[in-house]
Design a protein around this motif. Sequence first.
Motif, PDB file in Angstrom:
ATOM      1  N   PRO A  77       0.835  -1.210   0.000  1.00  0.00           N
ATOM      2  CA  PRO A  77       0.000   0.000   0.000  1.00  0.00           C
ATOM      3  C   PRO A  77       0.866   1.254   0.000  1.00  0.00           C
ATOM      4  N   SER A  78       0.217   2.386  -0.217  1.00  0.00           N
ATOM      5  CA  SER A  78       0.933   3.662  -0.185  1.00  0.00           C
ATOM      6  C   SER A  78       1.377   3.973   1.238  1.00  0.00           C
ATOM      7  N   ALA A  79       2.127   5.066   1.394  1.00  0.00           N
ATOM      8  CA  ALA A  79       2.611   5.459   2.721  1.00  0.00           C
ATOM      9  C   ALA A  79       1.455   5.702   3.691  1.00  0.00           C
ATOM     10  N   ASP A  80       0.285   6.055   3.152  1.00  0.00           N
ATOM     11  CA  ASP A  80      -0.888   6.293   3.995  1.00  0.00           C
ATOM     12  C   ASP A  80      -1.832   5.094   4.026  1.00  0.00           C
ATOM     13  N   ARG A 203     -21.743  12.568  -4.894  1.00  0.00           N
ATOM     14  CA  ARG A 203     -20.762  13.042  -3.935  1.00  0.00           C
ATOM     15  C   ARG A 203     -19.358  13.025  -4.540  1.00  0.00           C
ATOM     16  N   GLN A 204     -18.467  13.783  -3.914  1.00  0.00           N
ATOM     17  CA  GLN A 204     -17.057  13.792  -4.276  1.00  0.00           C
ATOM     18  C   GLN A 204     -16.316  12.742  -3.444  1.00  0.00           C
ATOM     19  N   THR A 205     -15.162  12.315  -3.927  1.00  0.00           N
ATOM     20  CA  THR A 205     -14.366  11.363  -3.175  1.00  0.00           C
ATOM     21  C   THR A 205     -13.716  12.052  -1.980  1.00  0.00           C
ATOM     22  N   VAL A 206     -14.007  11.540  -0.800  1.00  0.00           N
ATOM     23  CA  VAL A 206     -13.434  12.046   0.453  1.00  0.00           C
ATOM     24  C   VAL A 206     -12.782  10.876   1.162  1.00  0.00           C
ATOM     25  N   ILE A 207     -11.561  11.039   1.597  1.00  0.00           N
ATOM     26  CA  ILE A 207     -10.845   9.975   2.296  1.00  0.00           C
ATOM     27  C   ILE A 207     -11.626   9.549   3.543  1.00  0.00           C
ATOM     28  N   ASP A 208     -11.804   8.230   3.709  1.00  0.00           N
ATOM     29  CA  ASP A 208     -12.498   7.657   4.867  1.00  0.00           C
ATOM     30  C   ASP A 208     -13.927   8.190   5.000  1.00  0.00           C
ATOM     31  N   ASP A 209     -14.565   8.447   3.855  1.00  0.00           N
ATOM     32  CA  ASP A 209     -15.939   8.955   3.855  1.00  0.00           C
ATOM     33  C   ASP A 209     -16.904   7.927   4.429  1.00  0.00           C
ATOM     34  N   PHE A 237     -12.220   6.430  -6.877  1.00  0.00           N
ATOM     35  CA  PHE A 237     -12.480   5.834  -5.565  1.00  0.00           C
ATOM     36  C   PHE A 237     -11.154   5.604  -4.846  1.00  0.00           C
ATOM     37  N   CYS A 238     -11.239   5.411  -3.525  1.00  0.00           N
ATOM     38  CA  CYS A 238     -10.051   5.102  -2.729  1.00  0.00           C
ATOM     39  C   CYS A 238     -10.451   4.166  -1.600  1.00  0.00           C
ATOM     40  N   ALA A 239      -9.484   3.388  -1.109  1.00  0.00           N
ATOM     41  CA  ALA A 239      -9.776   2.451  -0.024  1.00  0.00           C
ATOM     42  C   ALA A 239      -8.503   2.130   0.744  1.00  0.00           C
ATOM     43  N   ARG A 240      -8.653   1.954   2.035  1.00  0.00           N
ATOM     44  CA  ARG A 240      -7.559   1.491   2.885  1.00  0.00           C
ATOM     45  C   ARG A 240      -8.166   0.817   4.102  1.00  0.00           C
ATOM     46  N   PHE A 241      -7.352   0.056   4.800  1.00  0.00           N
ATOM     47  CA  PHE A 241      -7.782  -0.547   6.050  1.00  0.00           C
ATOM     48  C   PHE A 241      -7.214   0.259   7.217  1.00  0.00           C
ATOM     49  N   LEU A 242      -8.022   0.388   8.246  1.00  0.00           N
ATOM     50  CA  LEU A 242      -7.580   0.988   9.495  1.00  0.00           C
ATOM     51  C   LEU A 242      -7.430  -0.124  10.525  1.00  0.00           C
ATOM     52  N   ASP A 246      -7.006   2.360  14.802  1.00  0.00           N
ATOM     53  CA  ASP A 246      -7.569   3.328  13.853  1.00  0.00           C
ATOM     54  C   ASP A 246      -6.502   4.056  13.031  1.00  0.00           C
ATOM     55  N   LYS A 247      -5.306   3.522  13.003  1.00  0.00           N
ATOM     56  CA  LYS A 247      -4.266   4.056  12.136  1.00  0.00           C
ATOM     57  C   LYS A 247      -4.212   3.244  10.846  1.00  0.00           C
ATOM     58  N   PRO A 248      -3.751   3.834   9.736  1.00  0.00           N
ATOM     59  CA  PRO A 248      -3.703   3.092   8.469  1.00  0.00           C
ATOM     60  C   PRO A 248      -2.932   1.783   8.597  1.00  0.00           C
ATOM     61  N   LEU A 249      -3.540   0.716   8.101  1.00  0.00           N
ATOM     62  CA  LEU A 249      -2.937  -0.608   8.178  1.00  0.00           C
ATOM     63  C   LEU A 249      -1.901  -0.765   7.073  1.00  0.00           C
ATOM     64  N   LYS A 250      -0.745  -1.311   7.427  1.00  0.00           N
ATOM     65  CA  LYS A 250       0.316  -1.594   6.454  1.00  0.00           C
ATOM     66  C   LYS A 250       0.762  -3.033   6.649  1.00  0.00           C
ATOM     67  N   GLY A 251       1.898  -3.388   6.112  1.00  0.00           N
ATOM     68  CA  GLY A 251       2.402  -4.746   6.308  1.00  0.00           C
ATOM     69  C   GLY A 251       1.666  -5.792   5.502  1.00  0.00           C
ATOM     70  N   PHE A 252       1.000  -5.396   4.429  1.00  0.00           N
ATOM     71  CA  PHE A 252       0.340  -6.359   3.543  1.00  0.00           C
ATOM     72  C   PHE A 252       0.663  -5.992   2.102  1.00  0.00           C
ATOM     73  N   ALA A 253       0.229  -6.817   1.175  1.00  0.00           N
ATOM     74  CA  ALA A 253       0.431  -6.542  -0.247  1.00  0.00           C
ATOM     75  C   ALA A 253      -0.838  -6.896  -1.004  1.00  0.00           C
TER      76      ALA A 253
END
Length: 261
Positions: A77-80, A203-209, A237-242, A246-253
């Motif tokens: 994932p990205s840095a965020d 609607r417009q794309t809003v992070i964590d909408d 669109f955008c998507a990430r796991f928290l 509640d911080k952005p999840l990393k450590g996956f691919a």
Amino acid sequence: MNLDRRVASNLIEKDEGSTTGILMNAFCKHFIAALAALAGSAFLAIATTSAAMAQGPLPPSVPADTLMKPVSPQKAPSADGFIQRWMILEPIPANALTQSAVQAEVKKEYFPDQFTVIPKDGDKVSVGGSELIWHAEDTKNYNLDLYQFARALGKETTNVLFWAVTIVNVPQEMHDVRLAIGSNAASVWWVNGEEVVGIYGDRQTVIDDGVSKRLMLKKGSNIIRVAIVNGGGATDFCARFLGSDDKPLKGFASTVGEIHK
């Protein structure tokens, strides 16, 4: 002697008058030619503008290229924490933005196994007599620009439904994570076959909408599926796991078209 001088003076004045007249005539001719050229240019500009107006408003400019074909088996994932690899199906005609209408739209069976299929790049499906193709795409941004995707293929971007799928591979079982999404416009999301979140309206794309309830990601592959419905204009669109904190999840691919166990 005085008479001769007067005659000579008159001759000089006549000669000078003649020269001035010639210069004035030349100036007038050039001035008139310049005015004619200017008028012609103005007429051409007006005609061009009128023709453009007659054809309707110009389409929005295509944004800078943010999409590319995957060049590696997996993508972190990205840095965020945003997922940047997706498999996207070419758009399907659809016209719905309210919650009830979108829910009805995405529940239609457009192609076989649409809620379970793991497509590969280049796979084809038949929808309403039209052949549509799945495309593997990486985005350079936090979001994936569906308008750019469709325009690059010469496809419609207004009143359409996009299906997208990605596979998130995690090294170990993870509890109390949440899927956080945004979209332009409405969207419905599934994780491992379970509908977990939806947002509706123009609607417009809003992070964590939109944020799902607490979920469990199993070790290995987890299937993320989304249907995005766009009424008109831009769409993305955008998507990430928290994580549980509640911080952005990393450590996956993320991958497309291949299940990992």
